[in-house]
Design a protein around this motif. Structure first.
Motif, PDB file in Angstrom:
ATOM      1  N   PRO A 138       0.862  -1.246  -0.134  1.00 50.24           N
ATOM      2  CA  PRO A 138       0.222   0.001  -0.070  1.00 50.24           C
ATOM      3  C   PRO A 138       0.851   1.347  -0.035  1.00 50.24           C
ATOM      4  O   PRO A 138       1.912   1.163   0.704  1.00 50.24           O
ATOM      5  CB  PRO A 138      -0.826  -0.166   1.139  1.00 50.24           C
ATOM      6  N   PRO A 139       0.475   2.278  -0.743  1.00 49.97           N
ATOM      7  CA  PRO A 139       1.483   3.405  -0.926  1.00 49.97           C
ATOM      8  C   PRO A 139       1.361   4.377  -0.056  1.00 49.97           C
ATOM      9  O   PRO A 139       2.134   5.095   0.398  1.00 49.97           O
ATOM     10  CB  PRO A 139       0.835   4.101  -1.871  1.00 49.97           C
ATOM     11  N   ASP A 140       0.108   4.289   1.086  1.00 52.60           N
ATOM     12  CA  ASP A 140       0.152   4.988   2.209  1.00 52.60           C
ATOM     13  C   ASP A 140       0.861   4.225   3.467  1.00 52.60           C
ATOM     14  O   ASP A 140       0.217   3.702   4.125  1.00 52.60           O
ATOM     15  CB  ASP A 140      -1.235   5.476   2.461  1.00 52.60           C
ATOM     16  N   ASN A 141       2.264   4.623   3.671  1.00 52.10           N
ATOM     17  CA  ASN A 141       2.892   3.819   4.806  1.00 52.10           C
ATOM     18  C   ASN A 141       2.375   4.322   6.021  1.00 52.10           C
ATOM     19  O   ASN A 141       2.640   3.744   7.085  1.00 52.10           O
ATOM     20  CB  ASN A 141       4.115   4.005   4.698  1.00 52.10           C
ATOM     21  N   ASP A 142       1.421   5.449   6.187  1.00 48.66           N
ATOM     22  CA  ASP A 142       0.721   5.900   7.497  1.00 48.66           C
ATOM     23  C   ASP A 142      -0.103   4.806   8.053  1.00 48.66           C
ATOM     24  O   ASP A 142      -0.335   4.756   9.017  1.00 48.66           O
ATOM     25  CB  ASP A 142       0.089   7.023   7.152  1.00 48.66           C
ATOM     26  N   LEU A 143      -0.362   3.716   7.036  1.00 47.46           N
ATOM     27  CA  LEU A 143      -1.202   2.744   7.715  1.00 47.46           C
ATOM     28  C   LEU A 143      -0.641   1.686   7.974  1.00 47.46           C
ATOM     29  O   LEU A 143      -1.315   0.537   8.394  1.00 47.46           O
ATOM     30  CB  LEU A 143      -2.216   2.284   6.345  1.00 47.46           C
ATOM     31  N   GLU A 144       0.639   1.779   8.022  1.00 46.80           N
ATOM     32  CA  GLU A 144       1.615   0.675   8.637  1.00 46.80           C
ATOM     33  C   GLU A 144       1.207   0.530  10.090  1.00 46.80           C
ATOM     34  O   GLU A 144       1.240   1.649  10.838  1.00 46.80           O
ATOM     35  CB  GLU A 144       3.102   0.683   8.186  1.00 46.80           C
ATOM     36  N   LEU A 145       1.022  -0.567  10.715  1.00 43.65           N
ATOM     37  CA  LEU A 145       1.131  -0.803  12.067  1.00 43.65           C
ATOM     38  C   LEU A 145       1.919  -1.793  12.311  1.00 43.65           C
ATOM     39  O   LEU A 145       2.222  -3.029  11.769  1.00 43.65           O
ATOM     40  CB  LEU A 145      -0.317  -1.423  12.350  1.00 43.65           C
ATOM     41  N   GLY A 146       2.870  -1.673  13.335  1.00 42.26           N
ATOM     42  CA  GLY A 146       3.866  -2.553  14.067  1.00 42.26           C
ATOM     43  C   GLY A 146       5.341  -2.096  13.708  1.00 42.26           C
ATOM     44  O   GLY A 146       5.641  -0.893  13.559  1.00 42.26           O
ATOM     45  N   LYS A 147       6.215  -2.967  14.390  1.00 39.98           N
ATOM     46  CA  LYS A 147       7.615  -2.453  14.372  1.00 39.98           C
ATOM     47  C   LYS A 147       8.493  -2.417  12.951  1.00 39.98           C
ATOM     48  O   LYS A 147       7.995  -3.178  12.251  1.00 39.98           O
ATOM     49  CB  LYS A 147       8.353  -3.522  15.233  1.00 39.98           C
ATOM     50  N   THR A 148       9.131  -1.303  12.930  1.00 37.73           N
ATOM     51  CA  THR A 148       9.968  -1.268  11.606  1.00 37.73           C
ATOM     52  C   THR A 148      11.305  -1.561  12.161  1.00 37.73           C
ATOM     53  O   THR A 148      11.957  -1.670  13.146  1.00 37.73           O
ATOM     54  CB  THR A 148      10.181   0.330  11.415  1.00 37.73           C
ATOM     55  N   LEU A 149      11.695  -2.626  11.037  1.00 38.04           N
ATOM     56  CA  LEU A 149      12.907  -3.478  11.259  1.00 38.04           C
ATOM     57  C   LEU A 149      13.979  -3.111  10.292  1.00 38.04           C
ATOM     58  O   LEU A 149      13.673  -2.747   9.042  1.00 38.04           O
ATOM     59  CB  LEU A 149      12.725  -4.894  11.216  1.00 38.04           C
ATOM     60  N   VAL A 150      15.197  -3.307  10.742  1.00 36.37           N
ATOM     61  CA  VAL A 150      16.388  -3.279   9.677  1.00 36.37           C
ATOM     62  C   VAL A 150      16.800  -4.851   9.556  1.00 36.37           C
ATOM     63  O   VAL A 150      17.239  -5.465  10.659  1.00 36.37           O
ATOM     64  CB  VAL A 150      17.552  -2.591  10.294  1.00 36.37           C
ATOM     65  N   ILE A 151      16.723  -5.417   8.323  1.00 37.66           N
ATOM     66  CA  ILE A 151      16.940  -6.931   7.997  1.00 37.66           C
ATOM     67  C   ILE A 151      18.501  -6.723   7.644  1.00 37.66           C
ATOM     68  O   ILE A 151      18.884  -6.267   6.826  1.00 37.66           O
ATOM     69  CB  ILE A 151      16.173  -7.323   6.948  1.00 37.66           C
ATOM     70  N   MET A 152      19.227  -7.617   8.612  1.00 42.26           N
ATOM     71  CA  MET A 152      20.618  -7.611   8.480  1.00 42.26           C
ATOM     72  C   MET A 152      20.988  -8.843   7.797  1.00 42.26           C
ATOM     73  O   MET A 152      21.947  -9.098   6.858  1.00 42.26           O
ATOM     74  CB  MET A 152      21.339  -7.560   9.581  1.00 42.26           C
ATOM     75  N   ASP A 153      20.211  -9.931   7.625  1.00 34.94           N
ATOM     76  CA  ASP A 153      20.251 -11.317   6.960  1.00 34.94           C
ATOM     77  C   ASP A 153      18.845 -11.950   6.737  1.00 34.94           C
ATOM     78  O   ASP A 153      18.439 -12.276   7.410  1.00 34.94           O
ATOM     79  CB  ASP A 153      21.021 -12.265   7.803  1.00 34.94           C
ATOM     80  N   GLN A 154      18.605 -11.600   5.390  1.00 38.95           N
ATOM     81  CA  GLN A 154      17.010 -11.904   5.083  1.00 38.95           C
ATOM     82  C   GLN A 154      16.715 -13.263   5.415  1.00 38.95           C
ATOM     83  O   GLN A 154      15.589 -13.600   6.056  1.00 38.95           O
ATOM     84  CB  GLN A 154      16.947 -11.528   3.641  1.00 38.95           C
ATOM     85  N   ARG A 155      17.285 -14.348   5.065  1.00 36.56           N
ATOM     86  CA  ARG A 155      17.146 -15.556   5.076  1.00 36.56           C
ATOM     87  C   ARG A 155      17.036 -16.084   6.703  1.00 36.56           C
ATOM     88  O   ARG A 155      16.283 -17.011   7.122  1.00 36.56           O
ATOM     89  CB  ARG A 155      18.036 -16.729   4.374  1.00 36.56           C
ATOM     90  N   LEU A 156      18.001 -15.690   7.296  1.00 32.05           N
ATOM     91  CA  LEU A 156      18.132 -15.791   9.015  1.00 32.05           C
ATOM     92  C   LEU A 156      16.792 -15.146   9.519  1.00 32.05           C
ATOM     93  O   LEU A 156      16.153 -15.697  10.366  1.00 32.05           O
ATOM     94  CB  LEU A 156      19.234 -15.174   9.455  1.00 32.05           C
ATOM     95  N   ALA A 157      16.671 -13.817   9.107  1.00 33.40           N
ATOM     96  CA  ALA A 157      15.369 -13.196   9.689  1.00 33.40           C
ATOM     97  C   ALA A 157      13.926 -14.062   9.538  1.00 33.40           C
ATOM     98  O   ALA A 157      13.172 -13.839  10.336  1.00 33.40           O
ATOM     99  CB  ALA A 157      15.160 -11.885   9.185  1.00 33.40           C
ATOM    100  N   GLU A 158      13.976 -14.536   8.374  1.00 31.29           N
ATOM    101  CA  GLU A 158      12.600 -15.240   7.996  1.00 31.29           C
ATOM    102  C   GLU A 158      12.885 -16.781   8.660  1.00 31.29           C
ATOM    103  O   GLU A 158      11.741 -17.408   8.593  1.00 31.29           O
ATOM    104  CB  GLU A 158      12.713 -15.578   6.476  1.00 31.29           C
ATOM    105  N   SER A 159      13.839 -17.230   9.210  1.00 31.14           N
ATOM    106  CA  SER A 159      14.016 -18.585   9.726  1.00 31.14           C
ATOM    107  C   SER A 159      13.023 -18.509  11.174  1.00 31.14           C
ATOM    108  O   SER A 159      12.786 -17.436  11.680  1.00 31.14           O
ATOM    109  CB  SER A 159      15.167 -19.087  10.114  1.00 31.14           C
ATOM    110  N   THR A 160      12.729 -19.872  11.626  1.00 28.73           N
ATOM    111  CA  THR A 160      11.798 -20.107  12.735  1.00 28.73           C
ATOM    112  C   THR A 160      12.502 -20.799  13.873  1.00 28.73           C
ATOM    113  O   THR A 160      13.335 -21.763  13.336  1.00 28.73           O
ATOM    114  CB  THR A 160      10.435 -20.836  12.091  1.00 28.73           C
ATOM    115  N   ALA A 161      12.393 -20.262  14.866  1.00 29.02           N
ATOM    116  CA  ALA A 161      12.935 -21.066  15.968  1.00 29.02           C
ATOM    117  C   ALA A 161      12.241 -22.305  16.297  1.00 29.02           C
ATOM    118  O   ALA A 161      11.028 -22.400  16.237  1.00 29.02           O
ATOM    119  CB  ALA A 161      12.999 -20.151  17.368  1.00 29.02           C
ATOM    120  N   GLU A 162      13.052 -23.101  16.585  1.00 35.91           N
ATOM    121  CA  GLU A 162      12.493 -24.550  17.048  1.00 35.91           C
ATOM    122  C   GLU A 162      12.867 -24.987  18.286  1.00 35.91           C
ATOM    123  O   GLU A 162      13.729 -24.391  19.003  1.00 35.91           O
ATOM    124  CB  GLU A 162      13.078 -25.632  16.123  1.00 35.91           C
TER     125      GLU A 162
END
Length: 388
Positions: A364-388
């Motif tokens: 959505p072009p209106d980022n004012d509608l974003e809800l939630g934390k803003t993150l800096v992704i340092m390692d994309q695949r690691l950030a998407e991985s799930t803890a077991e």
């Protein structure tokens, strides 16, 4: 096994990417290639997956908060990653284990003490804006099973602050709670309070957010179009003149006097949180506080015990932090300057420049509608991985 295989080549690296705040201002953060050093006995080396952004980070870099803080330091106070190496005295963490950081690293339990200020990550101690960080074992907790590492990076400040501001959640069941605003603390409090059976009322200046806030559990959404007194009258209408048992005030100033105090029920509690809009008030603060037997309490994050208690509660109720924007480190000067990234606050422009962060240009072009934390992704695949 896949995660361990991904970590193997990282263990032998001699240098890594690190960002430091060398001076005040949005351009004062510089990138360096840093040589690894050996660990002390109680330290842990962590490969960083994602880093959370908070208003404190902007205020520190902009110089409006603690301008005298010694530099350089590695900025950003909350993050997550996986263990690459442990010191000889660390026996309860394993290589490859997903972890998240505890912000005030020396505050383990009990009441806050003045010396703990010096142990805060992201200034004055080095924070998370790097490919790797070295932190004391006491500054890490395990990521709950089933969480993505990017979710774990979104909790240590806003989540713990909300947890402390709400107090005993059992006492909130069936009672009204007033949340001023839709920032990270308010959103986290909304999620926690809804799970506890509270009746949240959210005040916002953005009417387009109302449907989403109701979906998240708000019993009522008050759009702040008129003055603060109008907010108070709407709160009393929603509560049928009962008032709210608790309020989390992230605004301060006249909003506290004109909106929150008149909205409180007898024996109510007001949590004053974080960077208030103003610390100055005009009018009668003492009279309503005494007449209604109110308690006002300043809140500044919490201990590691608080963080672990929050994680247990969220895990028990199946809750996870909401993620809003995902940025790259290259976007940080713009974020520090404006609090948003991209022409017209359009998140798609971030993806156009940095596709590795995984944003879709059709967002959505209106980022004012974003809800939630803003993150800096340092390692994309690691950030998407799930803890077991």
């Amino acid at each position: 096994m896949l995660l361990e295989a991904r970590l193997r080549p990282l263990v032998s690296l001699r240098h890594f990417r690190q960002f430091r705040s060398d001076r005040v201002g949005p351009e004062g953060i510089k990138e360096y290639q840093v040589a690894r050093r050996d660990l002390a006995g109680d330290e842990v080396r962590v490969r960083v997956a994602a880093v959370g952004l908070n208003y404190r980070d902007r205020a520190l870099q902009g110089g409006s908060y603690l301008p005298q803080m010694p530099r350089p330091f590695v900025p950003l106070s909350e993050g997550s990653g996986v263990v690459l190496e442990t010191g000889r005295e660390v026996h309860d963490l394993r290589v490859g284990q997903p972890v998240l950081g505890h912000y005030t690293s020396d505050w383990i339990s009990g009441a806050f003490e003045e010396p703990y200020h010096a142990s805060k990550l992201g200034g004055p101690r080095d924070g998370w804006l790097a490919e790797e960080v070295i932190v004391p074992r006491r500054a890490l907790v395990a990521v709950p099973s089933g969480w993505r590492l990017e979710q774990a990076a979104a909790l240590a400040i806003s989540g713990v602050t909300a947890w402390k501001a709400l107090g005993d959640l059992d006492e909130l069941q069936g009672r009204y709670l007033l949340l001023a605003g839709t920032g990270n603390v308010s959103l986290q409090a909304l999620e926690l309070a809804t799970a506890a059976g509270a009746r949240p009322i959210v005040v916002t200046s953005r009417p387009a957010l109302a449907p989403r806030l109701r979906d998240l559990g708000a019993e009522a959404v008050i759009v702040r179009e008129g003055g603060a007194a109008d907010v108070a009258s709407q709160v009393m209408a929603v509560t049928e003149s009962e008032g709210v048992a608790r309020a989390i005030d992230v605004v301060g100033g006249q909003f506290l006097v004109d909106a929150i105090l008149p909205s409180m029920a007898t024996n109510g509690r007001i949590a004053l949180v974080g960077f208030l809009e103003s610390g100055r008030v005009e009018g009668d603060l003492v009279g309503p506080a005494i007449r209604k037997l109110l308690r006002l309490e300043g809140i500044s994050v919490g201990s590691r015990d608080d963080l672990e208690a929050l994680l247990r509660y969220m895990d028990h109720h199946g809750l996870k932090p909401a993620i809003g924007r995902r940025l790259s480190a290259d976007d940080l000067p713009e974020w520090f300057a404006y609090g948003a990234v991209g022409s017209g606050l359009c998140s798609g422009t971030i993806a156009d420049r940095h596709p590795s962060v995984g944003l879709s240009a059709t967002n959505p072009p209106d980022n004012d509608l974003e809800l939630g934390k803003t993150l800096v992704i340092m390692d994309q695949r690691l950030a998407e991985s799930t803890a077991e």
